[in-house]
Scaffold this motif. Structure first.
Motif, PDB file in Angstrom:
ATOM      1  N   TRP A  24       0.791  -1.143   0.010  1.00  0.00           N
ATOM      2  CA  TRP A  24       0.099   0.021   0.031  1.00  0.00           C
ATOM      3  C   TRP A  24       1.044   1.236  -0.023  1.00  0.00           C
ATOM      4  N   GLY A  25       2.281   1.351  -0.078  1.00  0.00           N
ATOM      5  CA  GLY A  25       2.882   2.395   0.006  1.00  0.00           C
ATOM      6  C   GLY A  25       2.902   3.414  -1.055  1.00  0.00           C
ATOM      7  N   HIS A  26       2.485   2.689  -2.231  1.00  0.00           N
ATOM      8  CA  HIS A  26       2.371   3.702  -3.542  1.00  0.00           C
ATOM      9  C   HIS A  26       0.679   3.840  -3.760  1.00  0.00           C
ATOM     10  N   ASP A  28      -2.604   6.418  -2.443  1.00  0.00           N
ATOM     11  CA  ASP A  28      -2.724   7.495  -1.778  1.00  0.00           C
ATOM     12  C   ASP A  28      -3.474   7.184  -0.326  1.00  0.00           C
TER      13      ASP A  28
END
Length: 179
Positions: A24-26, A28
């Motif tokens: 989920w780092g990329h 928003d």
């Protein structure tokens, strides 16, 4: 030091990078149905579901009540759907993992999928988009049981053809089965 860095530095989980944070780092964060604290709690639970709320709270510099309340809310919202142990089946048995592409007659696909999903050797079963194909991952004890399974596929009405691929090496293991 951020909480995430704190998570990476602790003795209990050194060298652990949370797969959820990476995944989920990329994205928003405003579109995710939870905040960073929830994500960090889920990371700890993915790493060790037996970790107590007090241990998680200590690592995240928050209260045990906050962690407990957050976990209960994640369960209520069905973001966390359960807690389980990951068992490395390869450590117990000399399993053989296979991937099988199964071509079906269109009107039989659902019935075939239902019968295959009930087989205990089937780990996962997916429909291929736009095709009358199923993609199956299976775990078998030996080559003989793979052959018996393939023979049953050949006799099943509605299966046009199948292609079995035997996994010889895992470069990234499935954490649920260890293979």
């Amino acid at each position: 030091m951020t909480k995430e860095n704190n998570m990476e530095k602790t003795e209990d989980n050194k060298n652990y990078e949370c797969d959820l944070s990476v995944r989920w780092g990329h994205i928003d964060p405003s579109i995710l149905p939870f905040d960073d604290l929830d994500k960090e709690i889920m990371c700890f639970l993915r790493y060790n579901a037996r970790m107590s709320n007090a241990e998680i709270a200590k690592m995240l510099n928050t209260s045990e009540a906050t962690v407990r309340r957050r976990i209960n809310e994640l369960v209520r919202r069905k973001i966390i759907t359960g807690f389980s142990a990951l068992v490395d089946l390869h450590a117990i048995e000399n399993s053989i993992k296979v991937c099988i592409r199964i071509d079906t007659e269109g009107d039989r696909l659902d019935a075939i999928a239902d019968s295959l999903a009930a087989n205990p050797n089937v780990l996962s079963l997916y429909r291929r988009r736009g095709q009358n194909q199923l993609l199956l991952q299976g775990l078998f004890l030996n080559l003989e049981t793979i052959q018996e399974f393939e023979d049953s596929l050949a006799r099943k009405d509605g299966i046009v053809k199948y292609d079995t691929m035997v996994v010889s090496k895992a470069f990234k293991k499935d954490p649920w089965v260890g293979i």
